[in-house]
Design an enzyme around this catalytic site. Structure first.
Site, PDB file in Angstrom:
ATOM      1  N   THR A 124     116.360  28.221 -22.657  1.00 23.37           N
ATOM      2  CA  THR A 124     116.546  28.159 -21.311  1.00 23.37           C
ATOM      3  C   THR A 124     116.825  27.023 -20.879  1.00 23.37           C
ATOM      4  O   THR A 124     117.890  26.727 -20.165  1.00 23.37           O
ATOM      5  CB  THR A 124     115.401  28.813 -20.487  1.00 23.37           C
ATOM      6  OG1 THR A 124     115.150  29.881 -20.844  1.00 23.37           O
ATOM      7  CG2 THR A 124     115.678  28.905 -19.054  1.00 23.37           C
ATOM      8  N   LYS A 166     121.613  20.271 -13.832  1.00 20.17           N
ATOM      9  CA  LYS A 166     121.716  18.732 -13.508  1.00 20.17           C
ATOM     10  C   LYS A 166     123.149  18.338 -13.336  1.00 20.17           C
ATOM     11  O   LYS A 166     123.571  17.517 -12.833  1.00 20.17           O
ATOM     12  CB  LYS A 166     120.985  18.004 -14.501  1.00 20.17           C
ATOM     13  CG  LYS A 166     119.834  17.406 -14.156  1.00 20.17           C
ATOM     14  CD  LYS A 166     118.504  18.286 -14.168  1.00 20.17           C
ATOM     15  CE  LYS A 166     118.274  19.093 -12.797  1.00 20.17           C
ATOM     16  NZ  LYS A 166     117.149  20.036 -13.168  1.00 20.17           N
ATOM     17  N   GLY A 180     112.528  37.064 -33.619  1.00 23.72           N
ATOM     18  CA  GLY A 180     111.310  37.069 -34.516  1.00 23.72           C
ATOM     19  C   GLY A 180     110.220  38.089 -33.790  1.00 23.72           C
ATOM     20  O   GLY A 180     110.000  37.976 -32.739  1.00 23.72           O
ATOM     21  N   GLY A 223     112.393  31.640  -1.751  1.00 24.41           N
ATOM     22  CA  GLY A 223     111.536  31.011  -2.528  1.00 24.41           C
ATOM     23  C   GLY A 223     111.939  29.491  -2.522  1.00 24.41           C
ATOM     24  O   GLY A 223     112.594  29.032  -2.667  1.00 24.41           O
ATOM     25  N   THR A 251     111.510  33.055  -7.095  1.00 20.03           N
ATOM     26  CA  THR A 251     110.181  33.123  -6.836  1.00 20.03           C
ATOM     27  C   THR A 251     109.194  32.846  -7.808  1.00 20.03           C
ATOM     28  O   THR A 251     108.021  33.615  -7.906  1.00 20.03           O
ATOM     29  CB  THR A 251     109.857  34.493  -6.234  1.00 20.03           C
ATOM     30  OG1 THR A 251     110.546  35.471  -6.961  1.00 20.03           O
ATOM     31  CG2 THR A 251     110.402  34.569  -4.670  1.00 20.03           C
ATOM     32  N   HIS A 285     114.483  -7.843  -9.348  1.00 15.64           N
ATOM     33  CA  HIS A 285     115.130  -7.898  -8.214  1.00 15.64           C
ATOM     34  C   HIS A 285     116.715  -7.879  -8.262  1.00 15.64           C
ATOM     35  O   HIS A 285     117.133  -8.615  -8.766  1.00 15.64           O
ATOM     36  CB  HIS A 285     114.807  -8.995  -7.122  1.00 15.64           C
ATOM     37  CG  HIS A 285     115.300  -8.947  -5.663  1.00 15.64           C
ATOM     38  ND1 HIS A 285     114.936  -7.870  -4.962  1.00 15.64           N
ATOM     39  CD2 HIS A 285     116.318  -9.642  -5.216  1.00 15.64           C
ATOM     40  CE1 HIS A 285     115.710  -8.383  -3.742  1.00 15.64           C
ATOM     41  NE2 HIS A 285     116.283  -9.193  -4.033  1.00 15.64           N
TER      42      HIS A 285
END
Ligand code: NAI
Length: 462
Positions: free
Chosen positions: A41, A51, A115, A176, A267, A441
């Site tokens: 997935t 993404k 499987g 959701g 949800t 920095h």
């Protein structure tokens, strides 16, 4: 003699990582996967494609809102939806082929097909039975929808359908306000859709540190997402072109309806274990359909293990990967370990939100004495330069020992910044340890150090 030392069922992040580690540890390994491509997935219809769309829609947002401020002139790009989907598919292709290459490189056999486990030590794919000393189930999860809602993946969609809509809808209702709803909701909001999020609870992202969740909601509202909280969705009726979502407000039991082009049902997800034959095998399951395992990911059937979304715990790709590597060590006769106390969580919106360890609410419930160090990205020069100063870093540390107990970040690159706190926590660090570590920095990560400083004598730029 067994055909294999290990057969892993499922080639998602849990399964494929597990198979590769098993092979690296010298075990003869196969991985069963029914999909045409590896990656499960996450790579095919989840984390990675979402993404890609988040990245593309954020680039559009930058062009529309920030380019002119930086002296970059010209019309903002127009959305070529087909082109954007092609880019997403190309990203999927590169990643899934990458795993195929890794399987070959590590000599993991890909057994193509679905499987099942007719008996301990056996995996059946088609008409063939393969024998294995250890079987590892990594079958993942599927969206769990609500009663009274029929998903057609066109008008009423789950995350899968939402990644390939025919066009950008004018209006989208998201049911959701969890991770999926907010990530995909914000993609479509940035692409021009009017997005309304309907959530049962009185807060978005349940489980997240409350202060962060409130701030998150404010930022998303500013970006145009509309929130209807404390609302229980009752059902969805579809016509050829649109849908009507009915919901009840919990505060006064009043009924409401909203008409929309697309409904995204987000949800939650449920373990995917159908067809594995676990009932007949006698594998113990929880009431919520999760496979029950012991501390070594072994089920009650000797030699049958399970990891990832189909067992107890957060449904996160990286949790599955860690379990995959750990169980590989176990079946190879070594020691596998996962520290469940230090598993980061990330919401890939813009800004990103990330967390690890305890929330303030958890510490209060435990009655633990703690201190809070907070630092706003408004005080971070790099964030200002990048138009990314919304948000803050919050570090929670033990009041007496100063040991870091949790961290919560909303802001630029939050999903990457969280890992320095994860490493610190793995080493049992104090907030002062972090504060005394030199940070380059100008970087976003200075905000993490400043929050650590705020746990002690105070941040410098606050
Ligand atoms: P979720 O569990 O995060 O959120 C579901 C939301 O739906 C909850 O806020 C719940 O209160 C609400 N809800 C339930 N029934 C409702 C109703 N009748 N009416 C209105 N609201 C209702 O589930 P989500 O977002 O679908 O994600 C599923 C899983 O996938 C989660 O475990 C998540 O962690 C994982 N995931 C993680 C990602 C990440 O780490 N970035 C990305 C995508 C998914």
């Amino acid at each position: 003699m067994a055909d294999y030392d290990v057969i892993v069922i499922g080639a998602g992040p849990g399964g494929y990582v597990c198979a590769i580690r098993c092979a690296q540890l010298g075990l003869k390994t196969a991985c069963v996967e029914a999909r045409d491509t590896l990656g499960g997935t996450c790579l095919n219809i989840g984390c990675i494609p979402s993404k890609a769309l988040l990245h593309a829609s954020h680039a559009l947002h930058e062009a529309e809102h920030n380019f002119a401020k930086m002296g970059l002139k010209g019309a903002a790009p127009k959305v070529d939806w087909k082109g954007m989907l092609a880019y997403k598919d190309d990203v999927i292709g590169q990643n899934t082929k990458g795993i195929e290459f890794l399987f070959k490189k590590n000599k993991v056999d890909w057994i193509k097909g679905f499987g099942s486990i007719p008996a301990a030590g056996q995996v059946k794919v088609g008409d063939t039975i393969h024998n294995a000393k250890s079987i590892i189930i990594a079958s993942g999860s599927t969206p769990s929808t609500l009663p009274g809602i029929e998903v057609d993946e066109k008008i009423v969609v789950t995350s899968e359908g939402a990644l390939g809509l025919g066009k950008v809808p004018k209006k989208m209702v998201v049911i959701g306000a969890g991770v999926i709803g907010l990530e995909l909701g914000s993609v479509y909001a940035r692409l021009g859709a009017e997005v309304e999020v309907i959530e049962y609870l009185d807060t978005i992202t349940p489980g997240m540190d409350r202060e962060v969740a409130k701030n998150f909601q404010k930022i998303l509202s500013k970006q145009g997402l509309k929130f209807t909280l404390g609302a229980a969705v009752q059902g969805v009726k579809t016509t050829k072109n649109n849908a009507t979502v009915s919901y009840k407000l919990k505060k006064d039991d009043s009924g409401h309806q909203v008409v929309t082009d697309v409904v995204l049902v987000a949800t939650g997800r449920k373990p995917y274990t159908e067809g594995l034959g676990l009932d007949a095998l006698g594998v113990e399951m929880s009431e919520r359909g999760q496979i029950i395992t012991d501390g070594h990911w072994q089920t009650n059937i000797k030699g049958v293990y399970a990891i990832g979304d189909c067992i107890v715990g957060p449904m996160l790709a990286h949790k599955a990967e860690d379990e995959g590597m750990a169980v590989a060590e176990v079946v190879a006769g070594k020691h596998g370990h996962v520290n469940y106390g230090v598993i980061p969580g990330v919401v890939y919106t813009n800004p990103e939100v990330s967390s690890v360890g305890a929330t303030e609410e958890m510490l209060k419930t435990e009655g633990r004495a703690y201190k809070v160090g907070k630092f706003s990205f408004m005080g971070n020069g790099r964030a200002k330069a990048n138009f990314a100063a919304d948000g803050f870093v919050k570090i929670l540390a033990d009041k007496e020992t100063d040991r870091i107990l949790g961290a919560h970040i909303i802001g630029p690159a939050a999903g990457d910044l969280i890992h320095e706190v994860c490493v610190a926590m793995e080493f049992g660090a104090s907030a002062q340890d972090l504060a005394l570590t030199c940070h380059a920095h100008p970087t976003f990560s200075e905000a993490v150090r400043e929050a650590a400083l705020a746990c002690g004598d105070g941040a410098i730029h606050a």
